[in-house]
Scaffold this motif. Structure first.
Motif: not given
Length: 293
Positions: A132, A142, A167-168, A170, A232, A234-235
Motif C-alpha cells: 500500500l 481497501v 473498494t480496492g 488486497l 492490490l 485499486h478502487p
C-alpha cells in the motif's frame, strides 16, 4: 544513547500478550522494540517453532518456544491464558509479517481480550502495508482479502463477493497459483493493479499496470512467477458527473438508494420520483450508477 535503550525506556507490563511483527524477508526489517520484547518474554508463542528458532538465532536471542498455529490455536489458547494469568509476558509471532493479518493470531488476541487481559501490538513488517505504501493510491477504501480459497467452488464464491465490493482489493498469492489469479484479474479490464513480488527480498519487484495486462507482465520475465505475491486492485474510478443527474437532490438520492435495495432500478426510480418530485429519467440513471448490475 545506545539504540536498545530507546526500546527499554517504555513500560512492558507483565501478564500481557505481545503481538510482534517479524521480517517478511529482509532480516534487517525487525524493530528495536520487537527485539527487546522477544528478549524480555517469558515464552514466545509462534506459528512454527523451527522457523522461529532460526529467526531468534539470527539475532542472537534464545527463548522458550510454544507452538500456536492455525490448527491448534483454539486448544493452545487456554495454555497461553494460564501463563498470562500467572503474570508472564507472552510474545506471539507468525512465520513472517504481522500476526492476525492473513496470518494466525486473531483468535488468540480475541480470547485474551475476552478474558480481560492485555494485548500489546509491536508493529513492523507486513506485505499489506508495504505494498500500500508504494501503490500510489491516493484515496478509497481497501478490503484486505488475503489468500483466496484454493478449491474452485469456494474460490468462485469468494470472487463473487469481491466483485460486488466498491473498494480496492488486497490479495496475497503463492507462485503456483499466480497464473490462475492473473486470469481471474483480467476480468477487471483497465482497472489499475499494483503487484509486489518478493517484497523486501533481493529480487523485489513492484509494478503498476492494468489488470488485463497482468498475465502478459508475468510472461515477460520467466522469474516473475517465483516468490510470494501481494496484489492490490485499486478502487474503481468514480463515475464522471452526469449533467442529467447533477440536479437530483441528496434527499432524492437517499430515497432512491433505500428503494433500490428492495426493487429493480426502473421501479425504484418511478417511486422515488413520485415521492420526491425529482425527474424519473434522472433517477433511473442514478439507480443504474449505484448498481450497474
Amino acid at each position: 544513547m545506545p539504540l536498545m535503550d530507546v526500546a527499554q525506556g517504555q513500560h512492558y507490563p507483565a501478564g500481557a500478550l505481545y503481538v510482534v511483527a517479524t521480517p517478511i524477508g529482509n532480516l534487517a526489517d525487525i524493530t528495536l522494540r520487537a527485539l527487546h520484547v522477544l528478549q524480555l518474554a517469558d515464552v514466545v508463542a509462534c506459528e512454527d517453532t523451527r522457523h522461529t528458532a532460526r529467526l531468534l538465532q539470527a539475532y542472537g536471542l534464545r527463548a522458550p518456544l510454544l507452538a500456536v498455529h492455525e490448527h491448534n490455536e483454539a486448544r493452545m489458547t487456554d495454555a497461553v491464558l494460564a501463563r498470562l494469568r500467572a503474570g508472564q509476558r507472552v510474545a506471539y509471532v507468525s512465520d513472517a509479517g504481522t500476526p492476525g493479518i492473513s496470518d494466525p493470531g486473531a483468535r488468540l488476541c480475541a480470547a485474551v481480550q475476552r478474558a480481560g487481559l492485555r494485548t500489546v501490538p509491536i508493529p513492523g513488517a507486513s506485505s499489506v502495508t508495504a505494498l500500500l505504501s508504494v501503490a500510489g493510491m491516493t484515496a478509497g477504501p481497501v478490503t484486505i482479502v488475503g489468500f483466496l480459497p484454493p478449491r474452485a467452488a469456494a474460490r468462485q464464491r469468494a470472487w463473487q463477493r469481491c466483485s460486488a465490493l466498491n473498494t480496492g482489493l488486497l490479495l496475497l498469492e503463492a507462485p503456483h497459483r499466480i497464473d490462475t489469479l492473473a486470469r481471474e484479474l483480467a476480468t477487471f479490464g483497465t482497472r489499475p493493479l499494483t503487484v509486489g513480488r518478493e517484497l523486501t527480498k533481493q529480487f523485489e519487484e513492484v509494478a503498476t499496470l492494468p489488470c488485463a495486462a497482468f498475465a502478459a507482465w508475468l510472461d515477460a520475465e520467466p522469474q516473475r512467477r517465483r516468490g510470494e505475491f501481494a496484489v492490490l486492485v485499486h478502487p474503481p474510478a468514480a463515475p464522471a458527473p452526469d449533467a442529467n443527474t447533477a440536479a437530483v437532490s441528496p434527499e432524492a438520492l437517499r430515497v432512491l438508494a433505500l428503494l433500490r435495495a428492495e426493487l429493480p432500478a426502473s421501479s425504484a426510480a418511478r417511486l422515488a420520483s413520485a415521492i420526491t418530485g425529482a425527474p424519473r429519467d434522472a433517477l433511473y440513471r442514478a439507480a443504474l450508477a449505484q448498481d450497474p448490475s
